[in-house]
Write an enzyme that holds these catalytic residues in place. Structure first.
Site, PDB file in Angstrom:
ATOM      1  N   HIS A   1      -4.464  63.742 -33.036  1.00  0.00           N
ATOM      2  CA  HIS A   1      -4.309  63.123 -31.725  1.00  0.00           C
ATOM      3  C   HIS A   1      -4.625  61.642 -31.853  1.00  0.00           C
ATOM      4  O   HIS A   1      -5.200  61.181 -32.855  1.00  0.00           O
ATOM      5  CB  HIS A   1      -5.165  63.805 -30.646  1.00  0.00           C
ATOM      6  CG  HIS A   1      -6.639  63.782 -30.906  1.00  0.00           C
ATOM      7  ND1 HIS A   1      -7.394  64.917 -30.996  1.00  0.00           N
ATOM      8  CD2 HIS A   1      -7.497  62.761 -31.093  1.00  0.00           C
ATOM      9  CE1 HIS A   1      -8.650  64.613 -31.231  1.00  0.00           C
ATOM     10  NE2 HIS A   1      -8.740  63.309 -31.287  1.00  0.00           N
TER      11      HIS A   1
ATOM     12  N   CYS B   1      -3.943  62.516 -26.297  1.00  0.00           N
ATOM     13  CA  CYS B   1      -2.583  61.969 -26.306  1.00  0.00           C
ATOM     14  C   CYS B   1      -1.932  62.309 -27.640  1.00  0.00           C
ATOM     15  O   CYS B   1      -2.526  62.104 -28.706  1.00  0.00           O
ATOM     16  CB  CYS B   1      -2.628  60.463 -26.087  1.00  0.00           C
ATOM     17  SG  CYS B   1      -1.038  59.636 -26.190  1.00  0.00           S
TER      18      CYS B   1
ATOM     19  N   ASN C   1      -7.260  64.702 -36.781  1.00  0.00           N
ATOM     20  CA  ASN C   1      -7.163  65.835 -35.869  1.00  0.00           C
ATOM     21  C   ASN C   1      -5.840  65.858 -35.107  1.00  0.00           C
ATOM     22  O   ASN C   1      -5.680  66.628 -34.153  1.00  0.00           O
ATOM     23  CB  ASN C   1      -8.323  65.822 -34.868  1.00  0.00           C
ATOM     24  CG  ASN C   1      -9.654  66.092 -35.545  1.00  0.00           C
ATOM     25  OD1 ASN C   1      -9.737  66.889 -36.468  1.00  0.00           O
ATOM     26  ND2 ASN C   1     -10.694  65.415 -35.101  1.00  0.00           N
TER      27      ASN C   1
END
Length: 418
Positions: free
Chosen positions: A316, A351, A314
């Site tokens: 991240h 993040c 995804n």
């Protein structure tokens, strides 16, 4: 052996003494097969009427006769007429092929037969697991590898987290709901929705060692109007001892806008049949996690950056990576003399690949910082944030003294490095 017995059961092979030469009056002795006629002193030519029929299992059987070779009026030989029997293939080739197959199979069996039959060798710890308990619980086994243990010779907390994540995905895949992304169902994919974890609690009773096989059970149930709870129960496969319990809360996020989303009714219809109505395996810790900064933190580690392989599908940073960054600021005396017994994580934002992070840790209690090695129980507060100020994860960890044998190993490693 197996090959000899098998071939002798289907093909009767006469002995050399039972092979006879047939004769006819006026024509002398007719040789059998391709051999040429020789003198009577050889002892292999006999009168056909003087040869006794061989017996097998008490019954007399005859030998196969060979076709006569007739001579024409001018004295030349002529072969017998072509018949179905004459055109059959050479059965000796078939016999040789069957014998070779049996010998190869017998050799392979003998090579495998020496291997010990221990239960742990016959078990498949690498399978994708199976559905149990009326189709609502997913179960999978994992063997602890040598590269998954730390200085204490036990599995790390990151290893346990990877097992939890793997079983969660395999559960969705086995249920037939996995389309793309991490656990996205068909209806979620139509709406560009993905699951993201908002909170996780983990309790570790004992860490498995190298070579241990752990059994992980996981299941899901509803959490509020727009969430889902997933629980895990990890046991020692050999003893049945509980090793780890974990509970987590998940919500949906649009993978394009990166904003949280409500749970659509179509998606609810897909996942509700798999909900197990049960209380959380870990009692919820509703204590508020404080916000830390440079003034309230006892230890700070800056300049942490994600690498390419830290990203998941995804795009991240993987949730397991956050734990490693949180522990980067934990004081070394705690890591040497204590082991992590519980951790609570609250995820605030994702993040990305270009983020630069800062890890902060504060010890709870007065005087703990000065005497960490002799403290029985230690509690820490953590914050993982962007250096620009945005919070990524808040966390609380609880530590207990290491077992005597593991504490000695850690001391030896520390002394050697010094």
């Amino acid at each position: 052996m197996v090959a000899t017995a098998a071939t002798s059961a289907f093909f009767s092979v006469p002995s050399p003494d039972s092979i006879a030469k047939t004769t006819r009056p006026g024509n002398g002795v007719a040789s059998v097969g391709p051999m040429k006629s020789k003198s009577a002193s050889v002892g292999l030519q006999m009168k056909a009427n003087a040869q006794a029929l061989p017996k097998i299992n008490g019954s007399s059987v005859g030998l196969t006769t060979f076709p006569d070779i007739k001579k024409t009026e001018d004295g030349t030989s002529s072969s017998p007429p072509r018949t179905f029997i004459n055109q059959l293939p050479d059965w000796s080739m078939l016999l040789a092929a069957i014998t070779t197959i049996f010998l190869a199979a017998e050799k392979q069996w003998m090579m495998l037969d020496w291997k010990p039959r221990r239960p742990d060798m016959l078990m498949d710890p690498f399978g994708l697991g199976r559905i149990v308990q009326d189709g609502l619980v997913f179960r999978q086994n994992f063997s602890i590898r040598s590269y998954e243990i730390g200085a204490d010779r036990t599995a790390s907390i990151e290893t346990l987290m990877n097992h939890l994540q793997e079983t969660a995905l395999n559960h969705v895949k086995t249920a037939g709901l996995l389309v793309d992304g991490f656990g996205s169902t068909p209806e979620m994919s139509k709406r560009n929705l993905i699951w993201v974890v908002t909170k996780m609690q983990i309790l570790v009773d004992r860490y498995p060692s190298w070579g241990d096989v752990v059994q992980v059970d996981t299941w899901v149930c509803g959490s509020g109007k727009n969430g889902m709870r997933r629980d895990w129960h990890v046991r020692d496969l050999k003893t049945g001892e509980t090793l780890t319990r974990a509970s987590s809360v998940w919500v949906m996020m649009n993978k394009h806008t990166r904003r949280l989303s409500k749970l659509p009714e179509e998606v609810r219809g897909e996942i509700e049949p798999f909900f197990l109505n049960s209380p959380p395996v870990v009692a919820e810790d509703d204590r508020k996690l404080p916000k830390l900064d440079e003034c309230t933190a006892d230890f700070v580690r800056s300049g942490l950056t994600p690498r390419w392989h830290d990203l998941d599908v995804n795009q991240h940073v993987n949730n397991v990576k956050y734990i490693g960054w949180i522990l980067e600021s934990a004081p070394l005396p705690i890591l040497e003399t204590h082991e992590l017994s519980a951790i609570t994580l609250e995820y605030r934002r994702e993040c990305g690949r270009d983020s630069v992070l800062q890890s902060l840790t504060a010890l709870s209690g007065n005087g703990v910082v000065d005497d960490l090695e002799n403290s029985a129980e230690v509690e820490c507060q953590h914050l993982l944030r962007l250096e620009s100020g945005g919070e990524i994860v808040r966390a609380r960890t609880e530590w207990r003294p290491k077992p005597a044998n593991n504490r000695g190993v850690a001391g030896e490693v520390s002394a050697e490095s010094a």
